[in-house]
Design an enzyme around this catalytic site. Structure first.
Site, PDB file in Angstrom:
ATOM      1  N   SER A   1     -21.100 -22.884   3.484  1.00  0.00           N
ATOM      2  CA  SER A   1     -20.214 -24.045   3.297  1.00  0.00           C
ATOM      3  C   SER A   1     -18.771 -23.710   3.686  1.00  0.00           C
ATOM      4  CB  SER A   1     -20.293 -24.583   1.861  1.00  0.00           C
ATOM      5  OG  SER A   1     -19.695 -23.700   0.949  1.00  0.00           O
TER       6      SER A   1
ATOM      7  N   ARG B   1     -26.491   1.838   8.399  1.00  0.00           N
ATOM      8  CA  ARG B   1     -25.392   0.868   8.327  1.00  0.00           C
ATOM      9  C   ARG B   1     -24.545   0.925   9.605  1.00  0.00           C
ATOM     10  NH1 ARG B   1     -23.477  -1.882   3.633  1.00  0.00           N
ATOM     11  NH2 ARG B   1     -25.071  -0.961   2.327  1.00  0.00           N
TER      12      ARG B   1
ATOM     13  N   ARG C   1     -22.643  -8.220   3.014  1.00  0.00           N
ATOM     14  CA  ARG C   1     -22.857  -6.808   3.356  1.00  0.00           C
ATOM     15  C   ARG C   1     -21.547  -6.078   3.215  1.00  0.00           C
ATOM     16  NH1 ARG C   1     -27.461  -4.690   3.116  1.00  0.00           N
ATOM     17  NH2 ARG C   1     -27.083  -3.066   4.655  1.00  0.00           N
TER      18      ARG C   1
ATOM     19  N   LEU D   1     -19.019  -3.361   4.406  1.00  0.00           N
ATOM     20  CA  LEU D   1     -18.766  -2.806   5.735  1.00  0.00           C
ATOM     21  C   LEU D   1     -18.140  -1.419   5.590  1.00  0.00           C
ATOM     22  CD1 LEU D   1     -17.376  -6.117   7.198  1.00  0.00           C
ATOM     23  CD2 LEU D   1     -19.494  -4.994   7.923  1.00  0.00           C
TER      24      LEU D   1
ATOM     25  N   ASN E   1     -11.409 -12.417   4.457  1.00  0.00           N
ATOM     26  CA  ASN E   1     -12.514 -12.687   3.530  1.00  0.00           C
ATOM     27  C   ASN E   1     -12.047 -13.698   2.495  1.00  0.00           C
ATOM     28  OD1 ASN E   1     -15.099 -12.289   2.254  1.00  0.00           O
ATOM     29  ND2 ASN E   1     -14.036 -11.105   0.669  1.00  0.00           N
TER      30      ASN E   1
ATOM     31  N   HIS F   1     -12.814 -14.909  -1.498  1.00  0.00           N
ATOM     32  CA  HIS F   1     -13.461 -14.451  -2.736  1.00  0.00           C
ATOM     33  C   HIS F   1     -13.167 -15.461  -3.843  1.00  0.00           C
ATOM     34  CE1 HIS F   1     -15.173 -11.688  -5.604  1.00  0.00           C
ATOM     35  NE2 HIS F   1     -14.134 -11.913  -6.389  1.00  0.00           N
TER      36      HIS F   1
ATOM     37  N   GLU G   1     -11.926 -23.458  -2.369  1.00  0.00           N
ATOM     38  CA  GLU G   1     -12.138 -22.529  -1.254  1.00  0.00           C
ATOM     39  C   GLU G   1     -12.124 -23.271   0.077  1.00  0.00           C
ATOM     40  OE1 GLU G   1     -15.427 -19.715  -1.627  1.00  0.00           O
ATOM     41  OE2 GLU G   1     -15.453 -20.036  -3.781  1.00  0.00           O
TER      42      GLU G   1
HETATM   43  C1  GRF Z   1     -18.241 -18.363  -1.719  1.00  0.00           C
HETATM   44  O1  GRF Z   1     -18.049 -18.631  -3.080  1.00  0.00           O
HETATM   45  C2  GRF Z   1     -17.343 -17.246  -1.278  1.00  0.00           C
HETATM   46  O2  GRF Z   1     -16.123 -17.221  -1.944  1.00  0.00           O
HETATM   47  C3  GRF Z   1     -18.140 -16.025  -1.632  1.00  0.00           C
HETATM   48  O3  GRF Z   1     -19.469 -16.377  -1.358  1.00  0.00           O
HETATM   49  C4  GRF Z   1     -19.628 -17.788  -1.460  1.00  0.00           C
HETATM   50  C5  GRF Z   1     -20.198 -18.232  -0.147  1.00  0.00           C
HETATM   51  O4  GRF Z   1     -20.531 -19.598  -0.143  1.00  0.00           O
HETATM   52  N1  GRF Z   1     -17.660 -14.884  -0.905  1.00  0.00           N
HETATM   53  P1  GRF Z   1     -20.791 -20.334   1.237  1.00  0.00           P
HETATM   54  O5  GRF Z   1     -21.918 -19.573   1.929  1.00  0.00           O
HETATM   55  O6  GRF Z   1     -19.535 -20.321   2.027  1.00  0.00           O
HETATM   56  O7  GRF Z   1     -21.224 -21.719   0.879  1.00  0.00           O
END
Ligand code: GRF
Length: 223
Positions: free
Chosen positions: A16, A68, A94, A96, A110, A112, A177
């Site tokens: 998403s 890896r 994963r 890295l 990234n 989070h 997000e």
């Molecule tokens: C999100 O909550 C993101 O912050 C975390 O993993 C989730 C991924 O959701 N790292 P999506 O695949 O983007 O819907």
């Protein structure tokens, strides 16, 4: 106008955040464009969504690689093959190695689902609720070798409600997000956010305020 940055989006599942990035990049004057969506899981739902919209997709199944390093060598080559100069990890599950992280230093982002440095790792919303935290949120940061660490580009705060479950809180943070990641990508791709001495320096234009706080009474503004 300077050339758009070419973005490789790494996913492992739903995708998403990848969708919100792709939608933002499809808007006029966005300083980046999607070059490829890469998943380490063949079954990732996000792959179909991207392919249907004409974004190149690649599956690099980590289970098919003995080490890896071998997986990362293929990943690196695929990114280069697609002309990528900026990576967005979007639910990429994963870890890295330092060698990959260093190759893409200050060119890999990234997202989070917590206000880092609080709550790195998994099950963030469960832990927020268990500890009675009243404000949580999400963070976009440049990647470093340590998990969920690195110079912070953007954060959005989300109020925790008394009735919240990990699911309801997670859904609200996810909406934040989806707003935050495109904003952070725009800042980096346009050169308005750069790393200096391991923190991010901004040259923000006044019309680009950062969504710093999402009050509980005003959650619909994220809709
Ligand atoms: C999100 O909550 C993101 O912050 C975390 O993993 C989730 C991924 O959701 N790292 P999506 O695949 O983007 O819907």
């Amino acid at each position: 106008m300077t050339a758009k940055r070419k973005v490789g989006i790494l996913i492992s599942g739903r995708g998403s955040n990848m969708q919100s990035l792709a939608r933002a990049m499809a808007t006029p004057n966005f300083p980046a464009e999607p070059a490829v969506v890469i998943s380490n899981r063949p079954e990732a739902e996000g792959l179909d969504w991207a392919a249907e919209r004409g974004i190149p997709t690649v599956t690099i199944d980590h289970k098919a690689f003995a080490t890896r390093m071998a997986f990362e060598a293929r990943l690196h080559q695929s990114l280069l093959d697609h002309g990528v100069d900026l990576i967005c990890n979007a639910g990429f599950m994963r870890m890295l190695t330092g060698s990959f992280v260093d190759r893409w230093r200050d060119r890999q982002l990234n997202i989070h689902p917590s206000l880092l440095p609080a709550f790195p790792g998994l099950k963030t919303h469960e832990r927020v609720l268990q500890q009675g935290i009243l404000i949580t949120g999400c963070t976009v940061h440049f990647i470093r070798t340590e998990m969920d660490a690195g110079p912070i580009i953007a954060q959005a705060a989300v109020a925790v409600l008394p009735s919240d479950t990990p699911e309801t809180l997670g859904a609200r943070v996810l909406k934040a997000e989806h707003k935050l990641y495109p904003l952070a990508l725009r800042l980096v791709a346009s050169g308005q956010a750069t790393v200096e001495n391991e923190t991010v320096k901004f040259t923000l234009e006044p019309q680009e305020p950062m969504p710093l706080f999402v009050p509980a009474s005003n959650l619909t503004t994220l809709g």
